[in-house]
Design an enzyme around this catalytic site. Structure first.
Site, PDB file in Angstrom:
ATOM      1  CD  GLN A  62      -2.847  -0.941   2.483  1.00  0.00           C
ATOM      2  OE1 GLN A  62      -3.409   0.094   2.799  1.00  0.00           O
ATOM      3  NE2 GLN A  62      -2.902  -2.047   3.219  1.00  0.00           N
TER       4      GLN A  62
HETATM    5  P1  GTP Z   1      -0.464  -6.209   0.269  1.00  0.00           P
HETATM    6  O1  GTP Z   1      -0.150  -6.982   1.505  1.00  0.00           O
HETATM    7  O2  GTP Z   1      -1.649  -5.296   0.444  1.00  0.00           O
HETATM    8  O3  GTP Z   1       0.718  -5.465  -0.271  1.00  0.00           O
HETATM    9  O4  GTP Z   1      -0.920  -7.251  -0.881  1.00  0.00           O
HETATM   10  P2  GTP Z   1      -0.165  -8.593  -1.332  1.00  0.00           P
HETATM   11  O5  GTP Z   1       0.747  -8.287  -2.465  1.00  0.00           O
HETATM   12  O6  GTP Z   1       0.428  -9.285  -0.164  1.00  0.00           O
HETATM   13  O7  GTP Z   1      -1.364  -9.460  -1.954  1.00  0.00           O
HETATM   14  P3  GTP Z   1      -2.108 -10.727  -1.283  1.00  0.00           P
HETATM   15  O8  GTP Z   1      -1.186 -11.876  -1.208  1.00  0.00           O
HETATM   16  O9  GTP Z   1      -2.768 -10.272  -0.045  1.00  0.00           O
HETATM   17  O10 GTP Z   1      -3.176 -11.068  -2.427  1.00  0.00           O
HETATM   18  C1  GTP Z   1      -4.128 -10.105  -2.864  1.00  0.00           C
HETATM   19  C2  GTP Z   1      -5.312 -10.828  -3.505  1.00  0.00           C
HETATM   20  O11 GTP Z   1      -4.914 -11.435  -4.731  1.00  0.00           O
HETATM   21  C3  GTP Z   1      -5.894 -11.937  -2.634  1.00  0.00           C
HETATM   22  O12 GTP Z   1      -7.298 -11.932  -2.781  1.00  0.00           O
HETATM   23  C4  GTP Z   1      -5.305 -13.203  -3.252  1.00  0.00           C
HETATM   24  O13 GTP Z   1      -6.110 -14.351  -3.067  1.00  0.00           O
HETATM   25  C5  GTP Z   1      -5.242 -12.819  -4.722  1.00  0.00           C
HETATM   26  N1  GTP Z   1      -4.207 -13.552  -5.486  1.00  0.00           N
HETATM   27  C6  GTP Z   1      -2.915 -13.719  -5.135  1.00  0.00           C
HETATM   28  N2  GTP Z   1      -2.241 -14.424  -6.064  1.00  0.00           N
HETATM   29  C7  GTP Z   1      -3.136 -14.709  -7.033  1.00  0.00           C
HETATM   30  C8  GTP Z   1      -3.056 -15.426  -8.284  1.00  0.00           C
HETATM   31  O14 GTP Z   1      -2.016 -15.942  -8.713  1.00  0.00           O
HETATM   32  N3  GTP Z   1      -4.207 -15.516  -9.010  1.00  0.00           N
HETATM   33  C9  GTP Z   1      -5.387 -14.951  -8.597  1.00  0.00           C
HETATM   34  N4  GTP Z   1      -6.460 -15.109  -9.387  1.00  0.00           N
HETATM   35  N5  GTP Z   1      -5.492 -14.276  -7.444  1.00  0.00           N
HETATM   36  C10 GTP Z   1      -4.394 -14.154  -6.667  1.00  0.00           C
END
Ligand code: GTP
Ligand code: MG
Length: 171
Positions: A62
């Site tokens: 974020q």
């Molecule tokens: P922050 O902690 O806010 O920086 O986000 P992040 O990069 O850690 O992302 P996070 O792992 O929380 O995933 C964000 C969303 O994307 C979640 O709803 C996951 O289930 C989804 N997601 C993650 N990887 C994939 C993927 O390969 N395919 C799909 N369709 N969704 C995904």
């Protein structure tokens, strides 16, 4: 037994790109979280591979937390940079953050490996890893080993390939 080499890895990329989902998949199944919420600040995760003992700083993507990233540049031995391949609107923001990272004084002269995950490859309108690579101008990275893998973090696809590359590229 033989002590595994300890490496410190920084996991970066925009919010919602899938960083925490990827790191969660790399942990032993009995320690994996069932549900993943947006990261606040950062989390530290540890797991082992056949030859290495990883400490991963899973940073929040974020915008309000991105200023935290640079505090961990000095101590990191590798970077994992995650891109949501389906988020075409924010690809330019991801490129800006990547360029800022690569030009930072604590990163610029370090020959640490950078692993990119072109994540969410399962989504219909996802860009290919080649297209993501072109959009981010990765070919301009001359002073560090880098590699890009297409991944589906939900199914865990592409992650081991990336980790294998990383393991072979620590100096
Ligand atoms: P922050 O902690 O806010 O920086 O986000 P992040 O990069 O850690 O992302 P996070 O792992 O929380 O995933 C964000 C969303 O994307 C979640 O709803 C996951 O289930 C989804 N997601 C993650 N990887 C994939 C993927 O390969 N395919 C799909 N369709 N969704 C995904
Ligand atoms: Mg997260």
């Amino acid at each position: 037994g033989l002590r595994k080499k300890e490496v410190s890895v920084l996991c970066l990329g925009l919010d919602n790109s899938g960083k925490t989902t990827i790191i969660n998949q790399l942990k032993p199944s009995n320690t994996q979280a069932q549900e993943i919420a947006p990261t606040i600040g950062f989390n530290i995760e540890k797991f082992k591979s056949s030859s290495l003992s990883f400490t991963v700083f899973d940073m929040s993507g974020q915008s309000r937390y991105r200023s935290l990233w640079e505090h961990y540049y000095k101590e990191s031995n590798a970077i994992i940079f995650v891109i949501d391949s389906s988020d075409k609107l924010r690809m330019v923001v991801a490129k800006e953050e990547l360029d800022t990272l690569l030009n930072h004084e604590d990163i610029r002269n370090k020959k640490i490996p950078v692993l990119f995950f072109a994540n969410k490859m399962d989504l219909r309108d996802a860009l290919s890893s080649v297209k993501v690579s072109q959009t981010l101008c990765l070919e301009n990275i001359k002073d560090k080993p880098w590699h890009i893998c297409a991944s589906n973090a939900i199914k865990g696809e592409g992650l081991q390939e990336g980790l294998d590359w990383l393991q072979g590229n620590f100096s």
